[in-house]
Design an enzyme around this catalytic site. Structure first.
Site, PDB file in Angstrom:
ATOM      1  CG  ASN A 215      -7.157  -2.676  -6.218  1.00 37.78           C
ATOM      2  OD1 ASN A 215      -6.302  -3.566  -5.675  1.00 37.78           O
ATOM      3  ND2 ASN A 215      -7.695  -1.740  -5.257  1.00 37.78           N
TER       4      ASN A 215
ATOM      5  CG  ASP B 234      -2.101   0.932   1.234  1.00 40.02           C
ATOM      6  OD1 ASP B 234      -2.289   1.598  -0.026  1.00 40.02           O
ATOM      7  OD2 ASP B 234      -2.726   0.992   2.112  1.00 40.02           O
TER       8      ASP B 234
HETATM    9  C1  FPP Z   1      -2.061  -0.051  -3.379  1.00 39.58           C
HETATM   10  O1  FPP Z   1      -1.530   1.414  -3.343  1.00 39.58           O
HETATM   11  C2  FPP Z   1      -1.395  -0.768  -4.489  1.00 39.58           C
HETATM   12  C3  FPP Z   1      -2.227  -1.252  -5.691  1.00 39.58           C
HETATM   13  C4  FPP Z   1      -3.504  -1.106  -5.619  1.00 39.58           C
HETATM   14  C5  FPP Z   1      -1.320  -1.960  -6.690  1.00 39.58           C
HETATM   15  C6  FPP Z   1      -0.155  -2.724  -6.295  1.00 39.58           C
HETATM   16  C7  FPP Z   1       0.735  -2.894  -7.526  1.00 39.58           C
HETATM   17  C8  FPP Z   1       1.935  -2.741  -7.512  1.00 39.58           C
HETATM   18  C9  FPP Z   1       2.914  -2.594  -6.460  1.00 39.58           C
HETATM   19  C10 FPP Z   1       2.696  -2.572  -9.135  1.00 39.58           C
HETATM   20  C11 FPP Z   1       2.540  -4.000  -9.793  1.00 39.58           C
HETATM   21  C12 FPP Z   1       2.598  -5.110  -9.087  1.00 39.58           C
HETATM   22  C13 FPP Z   1       3.287  -6.339  -9.582  1.00 39.58           C
HETATM   23  C14 FPP Z   1       3.146  -7.669  -8.903  1.00 39.58           C
HETATM   24  C15 FPP Z   1       4.230  -6.128 -10.778  1.00 39.58           C
HETATM   25  P1  FPP Z   1      -2.550   2.711  -3.326  1.00 39.58           P
HETATM   26  O2  FPP Z   1      -2.599   2.898  -4.809  1.00 39.58           O
HETATM   27  O3  FPP Z   1      -3.924   2.334  -2.987  1.00 39.58           O
HETATM   28  O4  FPP Z   1      -1.889   3.674  -2.665  1.00 39.58           O
HETATM   29  P2  FPP Z   1      -2.555   4.871  -1.958  1.00 39.58           P
HETATM   30  O5  FPP Z   1      -3.167   4.145  -0.850  1.00 39.58           O
HETATM   31  O6  FPP Z   1      -1.189   5.604  -1.512  1.00 39.58           O
HETATM   32  O7  FPP Z   1      -3.482   5.687  -2.770  1.00 39.58           O
END
Ligand code: FPP
Length: 249
Positions: free
Chosen positions: A67, A19
């Site tokens: 998501n 996250d």
């Molecule tokens: C949450 O952060 C993260 C995600 C929904 C996506 C995770 C994806 C990656 C780390 C990259 C791709 C993955 C692989 C396996 C290559 P957020 O966007 O909710 O962050 P925030 O809470 O700060 O908005």
């Protein structure tokens, strides 16, 4: 490996809720996708750390069933990023004998992503040096509901008796029944929520929340997480090992 860390206490299975990509990008005045791109670099780092520390199973919450509600630009960007990640890192899986698996509603994924995922899964199915488990379109309640449905179908067909349904039978109908439960679940970015991640499998996991945003998560953060885990005393509802029922009063 740090000399102070007892290697026999290193978790066999670590799961991460990755996250903070969005906040990382926002703090830099960048689009959210740049945060996810930086997060993909952290994924590479954490895979390497698991290899270095002897962690055999790594599960990453890469995309939840919730998501899909994000703007199409972000969803499409994440799907492209995943595909690119697999293309660029498949060589490493072969080199190090790591098996890829996906847990989640794979039928929700765009066809090209699903084909790529399943191609790499098939190409690495016989490897046994480690496992990288990507949770994609994953939701813990959906996983349990789907297991319940498949069990009900077997009962309806007479293949299973209702009285035979126990915890093992439920586990056997989850996405990856042979993967041991996570010893440790880590959530980055300081949020104290489980967000529908591995609810069945994590009941006895140690949970660790770090304030570090996922793109900033470093090798020393990984080491700190392992060291914090080794200091915890897992009792699984019992008493401390070496303490008898009598002496515990
Ligand atoms: C949450 O952060 C993260 C995600 C929904 C996506 C995770 C994806 C990656 C780390 C990259 C791709 C993955 C692989 C396996 C290559 P957020 O966007 O909710 O962050 P925030 O809470 O700060 O908005």
């Amino acid at each position: 490996m740090a000399e102070s860390t007892d290697s026999s206490n290193v978790p066999r299975h670590i799961a991460f809720i990755m996250d903070g990509n969005g906040r990382w990008a926002k703090a830099r005045g960048l689009p959210r996708l740049k945060g996810h791109e930086a997060g993909a670099e952290t994924v590479r780092l954490v895979i390497r750390c698991c290899r270095d520390w002897g962690v055999r199973y790594l599960t990453l919450y890469a995309f939840s069933t919730e998501n899909w509600r994000r703007p199409a630009l972000e969803v499409n960007g994440l799907m492209r990023l995943l595909q690119k990640f697999l293309q660029e890192n498949e060589g490493g899986l072969h080199e190090h004998g790591v098996r890829l698996r996906v847990i989640g509603r794979r039928g929700d994924l765009p066809g090209s992503v699903r084909r790529e995922v399943e191609r790499v899964e098939a190409a690495t199915v016989n490897y046994d040096s480690g496992e990288l488990i990507l949770a994609l379109s994953y939701g813990g309640r959906v996983e349990i509901a789907e297991a319940a449905r498949r069990i009900a179908e077997k009962v309806a067909k007479g293949e299973l008796k209702p009285g035979a349904v126990n915890e093992k039978v439920v586990t056997d109908h989850l996405y990856a029944p042979d993967v041991p439960d996570p010893d440790l679940v880590v959530r980055t970015s300081g949020e104290f929520r489980t967000s529908n991640f591995l609810p069945w499998q994590s009941v006895y996991s140690e949970w660790l929340i770090t304030p570090v945003l996922w793109p900033d998560f470093s090798e020393s953060d990984f080491q700190a997480v392992i060291e914090a885990y080794t200091r915890r005393n897992r009792r699984f509802g019992g008493v401390e090992s070496g303490v008898t029922k009598e002496s515990n009063g």
